[in-house]
Design an enzyme around this catalytic site. Structure first.
Site, PDB file in Angstrom:
ATOM      1  N   ASP A  62      -1.972   5.805  -2.962  1.00 56.99           N
ATOM      2  CA  ASP A  62      -1.429   4.619  -2.311  1.00 56.99           C
ATOM      3  C   ASP A  62      -0.713   3.844  -3.411  1.00 56.99           C
ATOM      4  O   ASP A  62      -1.212   3.734  -4.550  1.00 56.99           O
ATOM      5  CB  ASP A  62      -2.540   3.760  -1.691  1.00 56.99           C
TER       6      ASP A  62
ATOM      7  N   ASP B 181      -5.132  -4.233  -6.702  1.00 56.37           N
ATOM      8  CA  ASP B 181      -4.646  -5.615  -6.771  1.00 56.37           C
ATOM      9  C   ASP B 181      -5.646  -6.681  -6.321  1.00 56.37           C
ATOM     10  O   ASP B 181      -5.287  -7.843  -6.155  1.00 56.37           O
ATOM     11  CB  ASP B 181      -3.290  -5.763  -6.053  1.00 56.37           C
TER      12      ASP B 181
ATOM     13  N   CYS C 256      -0.610  -7.828  -1.304  1.00 57.23           N
ATOM     14  CA  CYS C 256      -0.682  -6.658  -0.405  1.00 57.23           C
ATOM     15  C   CYS C 256       0.399  -6.676   0.676  1.00 57.23           C
ATOM     16  O   CYS C 256       0.954  -5.631   1.008  1.00 57.23           O
ATOM     17  CB  CYS C 256      -2.021  -6.610   0.314  1.00 57.23           C
TER      18      CYS C 256
ATOM     19  N   ASP D  50       0.836  -1.203   0.000  1.00 49.55           N
ATOM     20  CA  ASP D  50       0.000   0.000   0.000  1.00 49.55           C
ATOM     21  C   ASP D  50       0.871   1.254   0.000  1.00 49.55           C
ATOM     22  O   ASP D  50       0.490   2.292  -0.531  1.00 49.55           O
ATOM     23  CB  ASP D  50      -0.884   0.044   1.248  1.00 49.55           C
TER      24      ASP D  50
ATOM     25  N   HIS E 190      -6.964   0.326  -3.981  1.00 47.96           N
ATOM     26  CA  HIS E 190      -5.954  -0.679  -4.318  1.00 47.96           C
ATOM     27  C   HIS E 190      -6.446  -1.583  -5.457  1.00 47.96           C
ATOM     28  O   HIS E 190      -7.448  -2.275  -5.324  1.00 47.96           O
ATOM     29  CB  HIS E 190      -5.541  -1.507  -3.097  1.00 47.96           C
TER      30      HIS E 190
HETATM   31  N1  LIG Z   1      -2.974  -3.746  -1.425  1.00 51.77           N
HETATM   32  C1  LIG Z   1      -4.111  -4.074  -0.808  1.00 51.77           C
HETATM   33  N2  LIG Z   1      -4.239  -3.839   0.472  1.00 51.77           N
HETATM   34  N3  LIG Z   1      -5.080  -4.572  -1.560  1.00 51.77           N
HETATM   35  C2  LIG Z   1      -6.356  -5.005  -1.079  1.00 51.77           C
HETATM   36  C3  LIG Z   1      -7.440  -4.544  -1.992  1.00 51.77           C
HETATM   37  C4  LIG Z   1      -8.774  -5.022  -1.532  1.00 51.77           C
HETATM   38  C5  LIG Z   1      -9.943  -4.424  -2.257  1.00 51.77           C
HETATM   39  N4  LIG Z   1     -10.076  -3.007  -1.966  1.00 51.77           N
HETATM   40  C6  LIG Z   1     -11.188  -5.185  -1.842  1.00 51.77           C
HETATM   41  O1  LIG Z   1     -11.810  -4.821  -0.877  1.00 51.77           O
HETATM   42  O2  LIG Z   1     -11.512  -6.177  -2.441  1.00 51.77           O
END
Ligand SMILES: NC(=[NH2+])NCCC[C@H](N)C(=O)O
Length: 367
Positions: A196, A247, A346, A124, A245
């Site tokens: 981020d 990913d 992550c 992040d 994010h």
């Molecule tokens: N690099 C990270 N912390 N990625 C997590 C992303 C999770 C995404 N926002 C979800 O709720 O599905």
């Protein structure tokens, strides 16, 4: 006569650069693995309501700055240790952040936060592009000092030749945040550059980024101009009302192979010619505690190389789909880490992978 100049295999290779990583899939040599030690429920801000799951919002409001639940942290920490072992078994060096206190309130002349968060998700916060480590200007106030746990590592990489690029320190004053239910609008304004690092993905000379509730256009411009003309930074649309994010929306696993969230991914011409695999639904039980994210972190896998991925042991439908797609899946227990907002991608920051600035995406001039 014996040849005394002969060296054992490997010793006459070029010394490994301290930091070298251009893609999400080239063979992995060294990686930072996050830690949840001394983690806290983050100090609450109204702008977080766009991304924090409904069930967790009350907990954050009431318990900002207090320790994350010890039993859940212990289970997740064991899984992180397990990840370190798996990485080392595969010849990957794993390094860890310093243990710092995240449960202490802090502030600036303009605001205060009930506490920090954790050092759990280096993805992040930090981004490696080639030989550079970029420190992101994170927009959650609770994450303002998150980099402290990683500073020893960053200084060590710098001393060994890496470039060190901290983004301008954000002020995080009220002008940055849009509160209330302005539907369809981002939680952050264009007051100053924020992003981020986990909103970016790396494809050699290309970086792909999504706008999100923590990443604004100003922040993306800062990255684009700081990296200079050697790299191209392209904003892609994603369909995620809670975007934070990229990913768990897109995961490039090898040149030409993109794992995607079945709903959030919006096709983009840069991926013309790529095989796109929609991830099967996650297997997490509905009542699993999830403070920060959705169960779709199931697709937040980590590539050891273009043929091998780390996948959560109980995500059998995903393991089957990836195996059928030609990948070797290494199963690792990781559900307790999900609770704290992410999975393998992550919680890691790949500092050394083989390879350089390849061209992988479909640009008319490259075709
Ligand atoms: N690099 C990270 N912390 N990625 C997590 C992303 C999770 C995404 N926002 C979800 O709720 O599905």
């Amino acid at each position: 006569m014996r040849d005394d100049t002969r060296q054992p295999a490997g010793q006459n290779r070029e010394p490994r650069p301290a930091v070298n990583s251009y893609t999400e899939w080239d063979p992995l040599r060294e990686v930072v693995v996050g830690s949840l030690q001394n983690g806290a429920f983050p100090g609450w801000q109204e702008s977080m309501a766009r991304v924090v799951p409904d069930a967790a919002q009350q907990v954050f409001r009431e318990r900002g700055g207090t320790p994350l639940p010890a039993g859940l942290v212990k289970a997740a920490e064991e899984e992180l240790e397990g990840l370190v072992e798996v990485l080392e078994d595969h010849g990957v060096t794993a390094v860890r952040p310093d243990t710092v206190q995240h449960q202490t309130p802090f502030g600036t002349p303009s605001w205060s936060s009930a506490g920090g968060l954790y050092a759990g998700m280096p993805r992040d916060l930090l981004m490696v592009v080639g030989d550079a480590i970029i420190e992101a200007p994170m927009s959650w106030r609770s994450r303002y000092h998150e980099v402290d746990a990683f500073r020893s590592l960053i200084k060590s990489y710098f001393r060994r030749g890496a470039r060190w690029l901290p983004a301008p320190r954000p002020q995080l004053t009220d002008e940055l945040y849009r509160t209330g239910d302005a539907a369809g609008e981002w939680a952050v304004t264009e007051f100053e550059p924020v992003f981020d690092a986990a909103d970016f993905l790396r494809f050699g000379r290309d970086l792909v980024v999504q706008r999100s509730h923590v990443t604004n256009a100003f922040g993306i411009d800062w990255v684009r101009r700081s990296l200079g003309p050697e790299f191209r930074v392209t904003v892609v649309d994603t369909d995620d009302p809670h975007a934070m994010h990229i990913d768990a929306t897109m995961a490039p696993l090898a040149p030409g192979k993109l794992l995607v969230h079945p709903k959030r991914y919006v096709p983009h011409p840069l991926f013309d010619g790529w095989e796109i695999l929609p991830a099967p639904a996650p297997t997490l039980p509905r009542d699993w505690p999830m403070y920060f994210c959705s169960p779709w972190v199931s697709m937040n896998v980590l590539s050891l190389n273009p043929e091998t991925v780390l996948v959560e042991r109980q995500e059998q439908p995903l393991i089957d789909a990836l195996t059928a797609w030609g990948f070797r899946c290494v199963p690792v227990d990781f559900r307790h880490v999900y609770t704290f907002g992410g999975s393998f991608h992550c919680v890691t920051l790949d500092t050394v992978r083989d390879g350089g600035t390849g061209r992988y995406l479909s640009w008319p001039e490259d075709r």
